[in-house]
Design an enzyme around this catalytic site. Sequence first.
Site, PDB file in Angstrom:
ATOM      1  N   GLY A 165       0.784  -1.240   0.000  1.00  0.00           N
ATOM      2  CA  GLY A 165       0.000   0.000   0.000  1.00  0.00           C
ATOM      3  C   GLY A 165       0.810   1.280   0.000  1.00  0.00           C
ATOM      4  O   GLY A 165       0.337   2.311   0.496  1.00  0.00           O
ATOM      5  N   LEU A 208     -10.714  -7.437 -12.785  1.00  0.00           N
ATOM      6  CA  LEU A 208     -12.135  -7.124 -12.645  1.00  0.00           C
ATOM      7  C   LEU A 208     -12.870  -7.616 -13.892  1.00  0.00           C
ATOM      8  O   LEU A 208     -12.326  -7.592 -14.996  1.00  0.00           O
ATOM      9  CB  LEU A 208     -12.309  -5.610 -12.487  1.00  0.00           C
ATOM     10  CG  LEU A 208     -11.630  -5.009 -11.243  1.00  0.00           C
ATOM     11  CD1 LEU A 208     -11.645  -3.492 -11.313  1.00  0.00           C
ATOM     12  CD2 LEU A 208     -12.317  -5.495  -9.971  1.00  0.00           C
ATOM     13  N   MET A 255      -4.311  -7.018  -6.965  1.00  0.00           N
ATOM     14  CA  MET A 255      -3.829  -8.062  -7.869  1.00  0.00           C
ATOM     15  C   MET A 255      -4.946  -9.013  -8.302  1.00  0.00           C
ATOM     16  O   MET A 255      -4.822 -10.240  -8.184  1.00  0.00           O
ATOM     17  CB  MET A 255      -2.682  -8.821  -7.204  1.00  0.00           C
ATOM     18  CG  MET A 255      -1.455  -7.957  -7.005  1.00  0.00           C
ATOM     19  SD  MET A 255      -0.959  -7.127  -8.541  1.00  0.00           S
ATOM     20  CE  MET A 255       0.675  -6.569  -8.124  1.00  0.00           C
ATOM     21  N   ARG A 256      -6.020  -8.438  -8.791  1.00  0.00           N
ATOM     22  CA  ARG A 256      -7.157  -9.249  -9.202  1.00  0.00           C
ATOM     23  C   ARG A 256      -7.792  -8.589 -10.420  1.00  0.00           C
ATOM     24  O   ARG A 256      -7.917  -7.361 -10.452  1.00  0.00           O
ATOM     25  CB  ARG A 256      -8.156  -9.278  -8.040  1.00  0.00           C
ATOM     26  CG  ARG A 256      -9.142 -10.363  -8.056  1.00  0.00           C
ATOM     27  CD  ARG A 256      -9.843 -10.436  -6.723  1.00  0.00           C
ATOM     28  NE  ARG A 256      -9.141 -11.298  -5.778  1.00  0.00           N
ATOM     29  CZ  ARG A 256      -9.123 -12.622  -5.852  1.00  0.00           C
ATOM     30  NH1 ARG A 256      -9.759 -13.246  -6.814  1.00  0.00           N
ATOM     31  NH2 ARG A 256      -8.471 -13.328  -4.960  1.00  0.00           N
ATOM     32  N   ASN A 261       1.453   3.047  -2.570  1.00  0.00           N
ATOM     33  CA  ASN A 261       0.706   3.994  -3.419  1.00  0.00           C
ATOM     34  C   ASN A 261      -0.504   4.549  -2.672  1.00  0.00           C
ATOM     35  O   ASN A 261      -0.800   5.738  -2.766  1.00  0.00           O
ATOM     36  CB  ASN A 261       0.281   3.321  -4.732  1.00  0.00           C
ATOM     37  CG  ASN A 261       1.411   3.310  -5.734  1.00  0.00           C
ATOM     38  OD1 ASN A 261       1.737   4.337  -6.326  1.00  0.00           O
ATOM     39  ND2 ASN A 261       2.052   2.159  -5.891  1.00  0.00           N
ATOM     40  N   GLU A 274       6.036   6.311  -9.091  1.00  0.00           N
ATOM     41  CA  GLU A 274       4.610   5.972  -8.965  1.00  0.00           C
ATOM     42  C   GLU A 274       3.930   6.920  -7.982  1.00  0.00           C
ATOM     43  O   GLU A 274       2.823   7.402  -8.221  1.00  0.00           O
ATOM     44  CB  GLU A 274       4.443   4.529  -8.467  1.00  0.00           C
ATOM     45  CG  GLU A 274       4.808   3.475  -9.486  1.00  0.00           C
ATOM     46  CD  GLU A 274       4.430   2.068  -9.038  1.00  0.00           C
ATOM     47  OE1 GLU A 274       4.342   1.823  -7.813  1.00  0.00           O
ATOM     48  OE2 GLU A 274       4.241   1.211  -9.915  1.00  0.00           O
ATOM     49  N   THR A 306      -9.727  -0.989 -18.796  1.00  0.00           N
ATOM     50  CA  THR A 306     -10.704  -1.523 -19.752  1.00  0.00           C
ATOM     51  C   THR A 306     -10.667  -3.047 -19.640  1.00  0.00           C
ATOM     52  O   THR A 306      -9.909  -3.585 -18.824  1.00  0.00           O
ATOM     53  CB  THR A 306     -10.347  -1.085 -21.191  1.00  0.00           C
ATOM     54  OG1 THR A 306      -8.990  -1.459 -21.445  1.00  0.00           O
ATOM     55  CG2 THR A 306     -10.511   0.413 -21.382  1.00  0.00           C
ATOM     56  N   HIS A 346       0.646   0.684 -13.189  1.00  0.00           N
ATOM     57  CA  HIS A 346       1.440  -0.487 -13.569  1.00  0.00           C
ATOM     58  C   HIS A 346       2.909  -0.076 -13.535  1.00  0.00           C
ATOM     59  O   HIS A 346       3.255   1.010 -13.994  1.00  0.00           O
ATOM     60  CB  HIS A 346       1.032  -0.951 -14.968  1.00  0.00           C
ATOM     61  CG  HIS A 346       1.770  -2.167 -15.393  1.00  0.00           C
ATOM     62  ND1 HIS A 346       1.483  -3.412 -14.886  1.00  0.00           N
ATOM     63  CD2 HIS A 346       2.811  -2.336 -16.255  1.00  0.00           C
ATOM     64  CE1 HIS A 346       2.322  -4.296 -15.416  1.00  0.00           C
ATOM     65  NE2 HIS A 346       3.136  -3.670 -16.253  1.00  0.00           N
ATOM     66  N   ASN A 386      -5.669   2.515 -12.950  1.00  0.00           N
ATOM     67  CA  ASN A 386      -4.714   1.522 -12.446  1.00  0.00           C
ATOM     68  C   ASN A 386      -3.307   2.073 -12.610  1.00  0.00           C
ATOM     69  O   ASN A 386      -3.046   2.887 -13.492  1.00  0.00           O
ATOM     70  CB  ASN A 386      -4.837   0.217 -13.241  1.00  0.00           C
ATOM     71  CG  ASN A 386      -3.908  -0.870 -12.715  1.00  0.00           C
ATOM     72  OD1 ASN A 386      -3.769  -1.047 -11.498  1.00  0.00           O
ATOM     73  ND2 ASN A 386      -3.246  -1.587 -13.605  1.00  0.00           N
TER      74      ASN A 386
HETATM   75  C1  GAR Z   1       2.980  -1.133  -7.553  1.00  0.00           C
HETATM   76  O1  GAR Z   1       4.323  -1.117  -7.958  1.00  0.00           O
HETATM   77  C2  GAR Z   1       2.074  -1.249  -8.760  1.00  0.00           C
HETATM   78  O2  GAR Z   1       2.594  -0.634  -9.893  1.00  0.00           O
HETATM   79  C3  GAR Z   1       2.006  -2.745  -8.930  1.00  0.00           C
HETATM   80  O3  GAR Z   1       1.912  -3.246  -7.633  1.00  0.00           O
HETATM   81  C4  GAR Z   1       2.679  -2.410  -6.762  1.00  0.00           C
HETATM   82  C5  GAR Z   1       1.876  -2.148  -5.513  1.00  0.00           C
HETATM   83  O4  GAR Z   1       2.689  -1.527  -4.550  1.00  0.00           O
HETATM   84  N1  GAR Z   1       0.879  -3.135  -9.718  1.00  0.00           N
HETATM   85  C6  GAR Z   1       0.932  -4.097 -10.646  1.00  0.00           C
HETATM   86  O5  GAR Z   1       1.926  -4.757 -10.877  1.00  0.00           O
HETATM   87  C7  GAR Z   1      -0.346  -4.300 -11.408  1.00  0.00           C
HETATM   88  N2  GAR Z   1      -0.125  -5.092 -12.565  1.00  0.00           N
HETATM   89  P1  GAR Z   1       2.044  -0.838  -3.282  1.00  0.00           P
HETATM   90  O6  GAR Z   1       1.102  -1.869  -2.644  1.00  0.00           O
HETATM   91  O7  GAR Z   1       3.211  -0.549  -2.396  1.00  0.00           O
HETATM   92  O8  GAR Z   1       1.307   0.386  -3.720  1.00  0.00           O
END
Ligand code: GAR
Length: 200
Positions: A11, A92, A89-90, A13, A173, A140, A108, A106
Site C-alpha cells: 500500500g 475485474l 492483484m485481481r 501507493n 509511482e 478496460t 502499472h 490503475n
Molecule cells: C505497484 O508497484 C504497482 O505498480 C504494482 O503493484 C505495486 C503495488 O505496490 N501493480 C501491478 O503490478 C499491477 N499489474 P504498493 O502496494 O506498495 O502500492
Amino acid sequence: MNIAVFCSGNGTNLQAIIDSQKKGYIKADIRLVVSDVPDCYSLTRAKNAGIKALVIERKNFKTKKDFELKILKALKKENIGLVVLAGYMRMLSGDFISAYENKILNIHPALLPSFKGSHGIKDAFEYGVKITGPTVHFVTLDMDAGPVILQSPVKVTEDDTEETLAEVIHEEEHKIYPRAIQLFVEGKLKIEGRKVRILD
Ligand code: GAR
C-alpha cells in the site's frame, strides 16, 4: 468526489494518495479502502488514516459475480465516483468495469504496452531495457491495455539491481498516481479513442 482505493499488498501507493489528499493536493474524499487480502499492510495504513476499510475475499463467495456484487454494493453505499487500483492483484470482470466505465484507474510498474502482468519490474529488468517506468491508465476489459494517462521514464543504470530499480519506480509511482487522480477529479482527462487528452 468520493474515491475508493483497492489494494492487495503493502500500500505505498495508497499512502502516497492519502498524503496527497491530506496536503490538499487531491481535492476529493478517500472514502473507502477495499482489500481482498485480510492481513495486508494497506489495511493498517487505512486504519491509521481513519479511512473505512473493507476486506472482501474471493474465497467467501461462490462466484466471481457474487464477489463483485458485494464490492459494487459497498461502492454504491459510499457514493463512489472513482475507483483507484493500487496494487490490487485481481482482474475485474466486464460487468464490474461497465458499472464504473472510464472511472477506474490503475498503476502499472512498467511503460505499457511493454511488460504487462504482475511482474512488470522483474520482466523489464531481466529483458535488459535501458528505460522503464510506471504507467497510470484507465482500466478496460483487456489487462493493462486501457488508455494511458501518465507515464514516467526511469533509466536503468549499470549498477541497478531489480531492488534498486523497484525503489526508483515506486518513487515515480508516488508522484504520478496522485497527479493522475487529481486530474481526474478536476475533470481534466478527456478520452479520445486510445488517447487521453489532458485539458488545461
Ligand atoms: C505497484 O508497484 C504497482 O505498480 C504494482 O503493484 C505495486 C503495488 O505496490 N501493480 C501491478 O503490478 C499491477 N499489474 P504498493 O502496494 O506498495 O502500492
